[in-house]
Design a protein around this motif. Structure first.
Motif, mmCIF file in Angstrom:
data_model
loop_
_atom_site.group_PDB
_atom_site.id
_atom_site.type_symbol
_atom_site.label_atom_id
_atom_site.label_comp_id
_atom_site.label_asym_id
_atom_site.label_seq_id
_atom_site.Cartn_x
_atom_site.Cartn_y
_atom_site.Cartn_z
ATOM 1 N N LYS A 1 6.765 3.021 22.491
ATOM 2 C CA LYS A 1 7.814 2.134 22.996
ATOM 3 C C LYS A 1 7.464 0.657 22.961
ATOM 4 O O LYS A 1 8.349 -0.176 22.839
ATOM 5 N N SER A 2 6.200 0.312 23.093
ATOM 6 C CA SER A 2 5.835 -1.098 23.275
ATOM 7 C C SER A 2 6.022 -1.919 22.006
ATOM 8 O O SER A 2 5.857 -1.433 20.881
ATOM 9 N N ALA A 3 6.340 -3.187 22.201
ATOM 10 C CA ALA A 3 6.499 -4.118 21.083
ATOM 11 C C ALA A 3 5.170 -4.342 20.371
ATOM 12 O O ALA A 3 5.144 -4.582 19.164
ATOM 13 N N SER A 4 4.066 -4.243 21.096
ATOM 14 C CA SER A 4 2.755 -4.487 20.485
ATOM 15 C C SER A 4 2.384 -3.422 19.458
ATOM 16 O O SER A 4 1.520 -3.639 18.619
ATOM 17 N N SER A 5 3.039 -2.261 19.509
ATOM 18 C CA SER A 5 2.766 -1.180 18.564
ATOM 19 C C SER A 5 3.819 -1.062 17.459
ATOM 20 O O SER A 5 3.743 -0.166 16.628
ATOM 21 N N LYS A 6 4.776 -1.964 17.437
ATOM 22 C CA LYS A 6 5.888 -1.857 16.482
ATOM 23 C C LYS A 6 5.409 -1.813 15.029
ATOM 24 O O LYS A 6 5.857 -0.985 14.241
ATOM 25 N N GLY A 7 4.492 -2.682 14.653
ATOM 26 C CA GLY A 7 4.005 -2.710 13.278
ATOM 27 C C GLY A 7 3.286 -1.430 12.888
ATOM 28 O O GLY A 7 3.398 -0.963 11.755
ATOM 29 N N MET B 1 0.821 -1.191 0.000
ATOM 30 C CA MET B 1 0.000 0.000 0.000
ATOM 31 C C MET B 1 0.864 1.254 0.000
ATOM 32 O O MET B 1 0.494 2.255 -0.547
ATOM 33 N N ALA B 2 2.009 1.211 0.607
ATOM 34 C CA ALA B 2 2.846 2.389 0.715
ATOM 35 C C ALA B 2 3.365 2.860 -0.640
ATOM 36 O O ALA B 2 3.581 4.034 -0.842
ATOM 37 N N SER B 3 3.544 1.928 -1.575
ATOM 38 C CA SER B 3 4.126 2.311 -2.854
ATOM 39 C C SER B 3 3.092 2.747 -3.881
ATOM 40 O O SER B 3 3.442 3.259 -4.920
ATOM 41 N N THR B 4 1.813 2.519 -3.610
ATOM 42 C CA THR B 4 0.789 2.902 -4.568
ATOM 43 C C THR B 4 0.018 4.112 -4.076
ATOM 44 O O THR B 4 -0.041 4.386 -2.885
ATOM 45 N N ALA B 5 -0.566 4.812 -5.013
ATOM 46 C CA ALA B 5 -1.363 5.980 -4.663
ATOM 47 C C ALA B 5 -2.693 5.521 -4.081
ATOM 48 O O ALA B 5 -3.378 4.705 -4.676
ATOM 49 N N VAL B 6 -3.040 6.032 -2.924
ATOM 50 C CA VAL B 6 -4.289 5.674 -2.272
ATOM 51 C C VAL B 6 -5.119 6.931 -2.136
ATOM 52 O O VAL B 6 -4.808 7.818 -1.353
ATOM 53 N N LYS B 7 -6.149 7.013 -2.940
ATOM 54 C CA LYS B 7 -7.065 8.148 -2.867
ATOM 55 C C LYS B 7 -8.237 7.730 -2.004
ATOM 56 O O LYS B 7 -8.883 6.723 -2.267
ATOM 57 N N ILE B 8 -8.498 8.482 -0.973
ATOM 58 C CA ILE B 8 -9.543 8.138 -0.020
ATOM 59 C C ILE B 8 -10.871 8.710 -0.484
ATOM 60 O O ILE B 8 -10.961 9.872 -0.855
ATOM 61 N N GLY B 9 -11.895 7.865 -0.457
ATOM 62 C CA GLY B 9 -13.224 8.263 -0.889
ATOM 63 C C GLY B 9 -13.878 9.241 0.068
ATOM 64 O O GLY B 9 -13.463 9.389 1.223
ATOM 65 N N THR B 10 -14.933 9.874 -0.399
ATOM 66 C CA THR B 10 -15.619 10.889 0.398
ATOM 67 C C THR B 10 -16.448 10.286 1.526
ATOM 68 O O THR B 10 -16.860 11.011 2.426
ATOM 69 N N HIS B 11 -16.692 8.978 1.494
ATOM 70 C CA HIS B 11 -17.458 8.334 2.565
ATOM 71 C C HIS B 11 -16.684 8.298 3.882
ATOM 72 O O HIS B 11 -17.263 8.227 4.949
ATOM 73 N N SER C 1 2.260 -7.020 12.076
ATOM 74 C CA SER C 1 3.392 -6.538 11.278
ATOM 75 C C SER C 1 2.944 -5.310 10.488
ATOM 76 O O SER C 1 1.748 -5.011 10.404
ATOM 77 N N LYS C 2 3.899 -4.636 9.878
ATOM 78 C CA LYS C 2 3.588 -3.468 9.051
ATOM 79 C C LYS C 2 2.616 -3.837 7.935
ATOM 80 O O LYS C 2 1.664 -3.107 7.659
ATOM 81 N N ASP C 3 2.819 -4.988 7.305
ATOM 82 C CA ASP C 3 1.939 -5.418 6.213
ATOM 83 C C ASP C 3 0.539 -5.755 6.707
ATOM 84 O O ASP C 3 -0.448 -5.473 6.025
ATOM 85 N N GLN C 4 0.432 -6.359 7.877
ATOM 86 C CA GLN C 4 -0.881 -6.654 8.448
ATOM 87 C C GLN C 4 -1.626 -5.362 8.779
ATOM 88 O O GLN C 4 -2.834 -5.264 8.565
ATOM 89 N N VAL C 5 -0.897 -4.376 9.291
ATOM 90 C CA VAL C 5 -1.511 -3.076 9.583
ATOM 91 C C VAL C 5 -2.011 -2.450 8.288
ATOM 92 O O VAL C 5 -3.127 -1.926 8.231
ATOM 93 N N ALA C 6 -1.215 -2.525 7.225
ATOM 94 C CA ALA C 6 -1.613 -1.965 5.932
ATOM 95 C C ALA C 6 -2.905 -2.614 5.439
ATOM 96 O O ALA C 6 -3.810 -1.928 4.955
ATOM 97 N N ARG C 7 -3.029 -3.938 5.580
ATOM 98 C CA ARG C 7 -4.247 -4.632 5.158
ATOM 99 C C ARG C 7 -5.442 -4.219 6.019
ATOM 100 O O ARG C 7 -6.549 -4.042 5.507
ATOM 101 N N ALA C 8 -5.226 -4.044 7.312
ATOM 102 C CA ALA C 8 -6.309 -3.615 8.203
ATOM 103 C C ALA C 8 -6.788 -2.216 7.825
ATOM 104 O O ALA C 8 -7.993 -1.964 7.740
ATOM 105 N N VAL C 9 -5.850 -1.317 7.588
ATOM 106 C CA VAL C 9 -6.207 0.053 7.192
ATOM 107 C C VAL C 9 -6.933 0.040 5.859
ATOM 108 O O VAL C 9 -7.958 0.704 5.694
#
Length: 96
Positions: free
Chosen positions: A22-28, A1-11, A79-87
Motif C-alpha cells: 500500500k505505501s507510496a515508498s514501495s510503488k516503484g 530490463m523488462a523487455s530483454t532476456a536476463v539470464k542469471i548467473g550461477t554465482h 521509480s520502476k526504472d531505478q529499481v530495475a537498475r538496482a536489481v
C-alpha cells in the motif's frame, strides 16, 4: 530490463524483495515486479525469486550469493526504472 532476456548467473542463488502493498515508498518496486517478474521467471524458471510483503516496511532487495554471502539495497521511493537498475547491479555483482 523488462523487455530483454536476463539470464542469471550461477554465482547468484536467490533474489528477495521486501515491500509494502500500500505505501507510496514501495510503488516503484510494485511496478517493477508487475512488469518484470514474469519475464525474469520465464528466463530463469528454477531460480528463486522471493517476494515478501508486510505492512509499513521500507522496500529493499536482497541478493544471496555463493557461500551464503548477502548484499542488499534500499528501494525506498524509487521509480520502476531505478529499481530495475538496482536489481541489475545486484545481478552483475560478483561475490567471489
Amino acid at each position: 530490463m523488462a523487455s530483454t532476456a536476463v539470464k542469471i548467473g550461477t554465482h547468484l542463488k536467490e533474489l528477495r524483495f521486501h515491500l509494502c502493498l500500500k505505501s507510496a515508498s514501495s510503488k516503484g518496486v510494485r511496478e517493477y515486479l508487475e512488469s518484470s517478474y514474469v519475464n525474469l521467471k520465464l528466463q530463469n524458471p528454477k531460480f528463486p525469486f522471493l517476494v515478501r510483503e508486510a505492512n509499513d516496511i521500507q522496500p529493499k532487495v536482497y541478493a544471496r550469493y555463493e557461500l551464503g554471502k548477502e548484499s542488499s539495497l534500499p528501494l525506498t521511493n524509487m521509480s520502476k526504472d531505478q529499481v530495475a537498475r538496482a536489481v541489475e547491479s545486484l545481478l552483475t555483482k560478483s561475490q567471489h
